[in-house]
Motif scaffolding. Structure first.
Motif, mmCIF file in Angstrom:
data_model
loop_
_atom_site.group_PDB
_atom_site.id
_atom_site.type_symbol
_atom_site.label_atom_id
_atom_site.label_comp_id
_atom_site.label_asym_id
_atom_site.label_seq_id
_atom_site.Cartn_x
_atom_site.Cartn_y
_atom_site.Cartn_z
ATOM 1 N N TYR A 1 0.781 -1.052 0.036
ATOM 2 C CA TYR A 1 -0.089 -0.099 -0.030
ATOM 3 C C TYR A 1 1.046 1.408 0.072
ATOM 4 C CZ TYR A 1 -3.432 3.668 1.437
ATOM 5 O OH TYR A 1 -3.858 4.943 1.284
ATOM 6 N N LEU A 2 1.839 1.210 0.871
ATOM 7 C CA LEU A 2 2.848 2.419 0.860
ATOM 8 C C LEU A 2 3.527 2.601 -0.548
ATOM 9 C CD1 LEU A 2 4.058 2.325 4.564
ATOM 10 C CD2 LEU A 2 2.078 3.567 3.473
ATOM 11 N N ILE A 3 4.046 1.723 -1.035
ATOM 12 C CA ILE A 3 4.384 1.828 -2.374
ATOM 13 C C ILE A 3 3.512 2.204 -3.376
ATOM 14 C CG2 ILE A 3 5.330 0.316 -4.607
ATOM 15 C CD1 ILE A 3 6.412 -1.664 -2.685
ATOM 16 N N ALA A 4 2.117 1.873 -3.600
ATOM 17 C CA ALA A 4 1.293 2.375 -4.307
ATOM 18 C C ALA A 4 1.081 3.957 -3.972
ATOM 19 C CB ALA A 4 0.030 1.550 -4.146
ATOM 20 N N LYS A 5 1.048 4.054 -2.917
ATOM 21 C CA LYS A 5 1.017 5.448 -2.267
ATOM 22 C C LYS A 5 1.918 6.481 -2.625
ATOM 23 C CE LYS A 5 -0.308 8.217 1.763
ATOM 24 N NZ LYS A 5 -0.263 8.216 3.324
ATOM 25 N N LYS A 6 2.981 5.797 -2.956
ATOM 26 C CA LYS A 6 4.352 6.825 -3.330
ATOM 27 C C LYS A 6 4.059 6.962 -4.829
ATOM 28 C CE LYS A 6 8.176 5.539 -0.034
ATOM 29 N NZ LYS A 6 8.965 6.859 -0.145
ATOM 30 N N ILE A 7 3.738 5.880 -5.426
ATOM 31 C CA ILE A 7 3.430 5.967 -7.094
ATOM 32 C C ILE A 7 2.433 7.034 -7.273
ATOM 33 C CG2 ILE A 7 2.768 4.737 -8.925
ATOM 34 C CD1 ILE A 7 4.041 2.286 -7.772
ATOM 35 N N PHE A 8 1.192 6.703 -6.564
ATOM 36 C CA PHE A 8 -0.055 7.608 -6.633
ATOM 37 C C PHE A 8 0.568 9.131 -6.546
ATOM 38 C CE2 PHE A 8 -4.056 9.403 -5.025
ATOM 39 C CZ PHE A 8 -4.936 9.000 -5.702
ATOM 40 N N THR A 9 1.119 9.426 -5.503
ATOM 41 C CA THR A 9 1.558 10.695 -5.015
ATOM 42 C C THR A 9 2.239 11.219 -6.151
ATOM 43 O OG1 THR A 9 1.518 10.210 -2.697
ATOM 44 C CG2 THR A 9 2.612 12.303 -3.441
ATOM 45 N N TRP A 10 3.430 10.581 -6.684
ATOM 46 C CA TRP A 10 4.407 11.225 -7.634
ATOM 47 C C TRP A 10 3.631 11.526 -8.951
ATOM 48 C CZ3 TRP A 10 5.944 10.261 -12.528
ATOM 49 C CH2 TRP A 10 7.132 10.886 -13.071
ATOM 50 N N ILE A 11 2.919 10.696 -9.541
ATOM 51 C CA ILE A 11 2.097 10.843 -10.884
ATOM 52 C C ILE A 11 1.259 11.937 -10.317
ATOM 53 C CG2 ILE A 11 0.466 10.009 -12.264
ATOM 54 C CD1 ILE A 11 1.442 7.138 -11.883
ATOM 55 N N SER A 12 0.376 11.939 -9.616
ATOM 56 C CA SER A 12 -0.454 13.315 -9.038
ATOM 57 C C SER A 12 0.223 14.544 -9.036
ATOM 58 C CB SER A 12 -1.182 13.011 -7.802
ATOM 59 O OG SER A 12 -2.067 11.939 -7.853
ATOM 60 N N THR A 13 1.473 14.479 -8.786
ATOM 61 C CA THR A 13 2.228 15.664 -8.537
ATOM 62 C C THR A 13 2.968 16.058 -9.943
ATOM 63 O OG1 THR A 13 3.029 15.120 -6.127
ATOM 64 C CG2 THR A 13 4.130 16.749 -7.249
ATOM 65 N N ASN A 14 3.296 15.103 -10.576
ATOM 66 C CA ASN A 14 4.307 15.243 -11.687
ATOM 67 C C ASN A 14 3.655 15.150 -13.031
ATOM 68 O OD1 ASN A 14 7.196 15.653 -10.451
ATOM 69 N ND2 ASN A 14 6.199 13.742 -9.177
ATOM 70 N N ILE A 15 2.735 14.606 -13.281
ATOM 71 C CA ILE A 15 2.109 14.378 -14.588
ATOM 72 C C ILE A 15 0.773 15.112 -14.462
ATOM 73 C CG2 ILE A 15 1.211 12.515 -16.103
ATOM 74 C CD1 ILE A 15 3.924 12.350 -15.640
ATOM 75 N N PRO A 16 0.669 16.168 -15.137
ATOM 76 C CA PRO A 16 -0.583 17.080 -15.107
ATOM 77 C C PRO A 16 -1.473 16.497 -16.291
ATOM 78 C CG PRO A 16 1.118 18.281 -16.502
ATOM 79 C CD PRO A 16 1.690 17.053 -15.410
ATOM 80 N N TRP A 17 -2.800 16.563 -16.262
ATOM 81 C CA TRP A 17 -3.872 16.085 -16.859
ATOM 82 C C TRP A 17 -3.779 16.719 -18.220
ATOM 83 C CZ3 TRP A 17 -7.877 17.622 -20.259
ATOM 84 C CH2 TRP A 17 -8.551 16.564 -20.550
ATOM 85 N N ALA A 18 -3.694 16.295 -19.251
ATOM 86 C CA ALA A 18 -4.211 16.995 -20.748
ATOM 87 C C ALA A 18 -4.995 16.142 -21.580
ATOM 88 C CB ALA A 18 -2.614 17.207 -21.289
ATOM 89 N N GLY A 19 -5.506 16.903 -22.520
ATOM 90 C CA GLY A 19 -6.216 16.067 -23.431
ATOM 91 C C GLY A 19 -5.461 15.259 -24.333
ATOM 92 N N ALA A 20 -5.941 13.954 -24.765
ATOM 93 C CA ALA A 20 -5.130 12.871 -25.313
ATOM 94 C C ALA A 20 -5.298 12.666 -26.698
ATOM 95 C CB ALA A 20 -5.244 11.599 -24.213
ATOM 96 N N ARG A 21 -4.246 12.200 -27.422
ATOM 97 C CA ARG A 21 -4.589 11.656 -28.741
ATOM 98 C C ARG A 21 -5.465 10.230 -28.445
ATOM 99 N NH1 ARG A 21 1.593 10.407 -30.252
ATOM 100 N NH2 ARG A 21 0.333 9.094 -31.856
ATOM 101 N N GLU A 22 -6.083 9.687 -29.847
ATOM 102 C CA GLU A 22 -6.569 8.494 -29.624
ATOM 103 C C GLU A 22 -5.776 7.430 -29.214
ATOM 104 O OE1 GLU A 22 -9.901 7.741 -29.735
ATOM 105 O OE2 GLU A 22 -10.473 9.681 -30.355
ATOM 106 N N TYR A 23 -6.251 6.571 -28.406
ATOM 107 C CA TYR A 23 -5.061 5.433 -27.986
ATOM 108 C C TYR A 23 -4.598 4.659 -29.007
ATOM 109 C CZ TYR A 23 -6.691 6.882 -23.062
ATOM 110 O OH TYR A 23 -6.741 7.641 -22.015
#
Length: 466
Positions: free
Chosen positions: A297-319
């Protein structure tokens, strides 16, 4: 199964080199020549034809010129020039491709610039004023109520909401010849989840239809219509479903060791090319984020926090146009809900935390849209939801801040419990969306009907208990 996969390259190096060089027209002509003159297997023909179609989809996604971007940017930077564009390109804030020798920008590159680039984001706020996202405001108010009700009632499932959903897909007039049959697959809610119950089909504008059984992890309702000259072709369903908030108060010390020999563990901690691959970038980032932490859980929390902090939401290309979605997210340093989710899943799996895809629609008041999230498995708790795109709620309280790491609100409609799996009945031609399934899929005997040939609309009525 062929209609669901996408590979980053064909088996033909000469085609791959042309695509890599941005020579789309030459690549398409070479594909036609190979299909016509070579004795190819069906799978090879399918792959080549899809690659040609993928190039056309990329053209559709990259359709803005430098003038288009400057016109938008000058609302906030009146003196912006092409040298500013180059600066934003160099720092990754503007996404573009060189196609047949000409630079084309992603269709949403201009608006994304003011989400991705911190300086540009501040400049936009300076001109437009700061306004918190209404969804964030809603969640900041709603989340504490969910946690309180769950704690007081000692119930995992609380605050049910019944939704009446009126979903319509409209194919544009003359998209197919008069009298031709259009085959249509629309999203249908999945069963088997405690937090999603009482699924009812209230109406459909067809006498004959097929609802896929629940063992189809991307669930559909299928029916057909005959196209009429100069008239739109309309597919409509009306559904009712009741969803609950799911709350898991996770205590890290109570998490038990995984049975690493189980099928569940092996399946959901493995790579799954092309979008979940343990590349060097993933391994290096994981080391940076996780360090010596061992608790899942603490590993997942670190990952969750890093992405939330460092990867902003942006409109995406078609997958379907992206070769490796998690790698794309790391390279571009931004992503929408599904892109961020696949990065989270990849990092979790690399660290031995089972993770699986989930997606459908977000039905929040005032914010109805396609949406992706996932679940992780914690021994002792089972599968728990994680919405990496929603990220951390703005709160000083830890349980509110990390609500979406293990809990979820009732406004997440589950259509899919996996990605890139076959839909039923089988599609003949390649899917418009090769990863997700939320809008629907359409085709006729002449080929697939891509998203530019039809529109979709979701109406939501909220029936909350009194």
């Amino acid at each position: 199964m062929l209609s669901t996969f996408i590979l980053s390259q064909t088996k033909f190096d000469d085609v791959n080199e042309l695509v890599k060089a941005g020579e789309f027209t030459k690549a398409s002509k070479l594909i036609d020549e190979k299909v016509k003159t070579m004795n190819l297997l069906h799978e090879e023909i399918f792959q080549l034809q899809f690659e040609k179609e993928r190039l056309e989809r990329i053209r559709k996604d990259f359709n803005k010129t430098a003038d288009d971007i400057l016109k938008y940017a000058r609302k906030y930077y009146p003196n912006a020039t092409e040298s500013d564009l180059r600066k934003w390109e160099d720092d990754g804030s503007l996404e573009y491709k060189i196609i047949d020798g000409k630079k084309w920008y992603f269709a949403r590159a201009a608006s994304n610039l003011f989400r991705i680039n911190k300086e540009a984001k501040k400049q936009k706020e300076l001109i437009d004023g700061f306004k918190k996202d209404p969804l964030d405001v809603f969640l900041e108010s709603y989340t504490p109520k969910v946690l309180d009700e769950s704690a007081n009632a000692q119930e995992k499932l609380v605050k049910p909401v019944t939704f009446r959903l009126n979903y319509t897909v409209t194919v544009e007039p003359n998209a197919v010849p008069n009298g031709e049959v259009i085959r249509c697959w629309l999203p249908f809610p999945r069963e088997g989840h405690e937090r999603q119950q009482n699924i009812k089909l209230l109406g459909i504008n067809s006498d004959e239809y097929v609802i896929a059984s629940n063992d189809n992890l991307q669930r559909t309702i299928y029916f057909e219509k005959v196209a009429q000259k100069d008239q739109p072709t309309v597919f409509n369903i009306v559904l009712e479903v009741t969803n609950y908030s799911e709350v898991n108060f996770i205590e890290p010390t109570q998490i038990k060791p995984y049975n690493k020999n189980s099928g569940l563990y092996k399946t959901f901690t493995s790579e799954r090319a092309p979008h979940i691959v343990f590349t060097d970038k993933i391994k290096n980032l994981s080391k940076e984020i996780v360090g010596e932490e061992k608790n899942p859980y603490l590993i997942a929390k670190k990952i969750f926090t890093w992405i939330s902090t460092n990867i902003p939401w942006a409109g995406a290309r078609e997958y379907s146009t992206i070769e490796n979605i998690s790698e794309y997210c790391l390279t571009r340093k931004h992503g929408d809900c599904g892109i961020k989710t696949l990065l989270f899943m990849t990092l979790c799996r690399y660290n031995g935390i089972p993770a699986k895809w989930q997606s459908g629609w977000m039905l929040h008041p005032g914010e109805v849209n396609l949406h992706d999230w996932c679940e992780i498995y914690l021994e002792g708790y089972g599968w728990v939801p994680v919405d990496q795109s929603f990220g951390m709620v703005d709160s000083e309280k830890e349980d509110e801040k990390y609500f979406f790491l293990g809990s979820i609100d009732p406004y997440h409609l589950i259509i899919n419990d996996d990605y890139s799996t076959p839909i039923f009945p089988a599609k003949i031609f390649p899917r418009s969306e090769t990863v997700d399934f939320q809008r629907g899929e359409l085709e006729w005997r002449g080929g697939n009907l891509y998203f530019d040939k039809w529109d979709y609309h979701m109406e939501v009525e909220y029936i909350e208990p009194k």
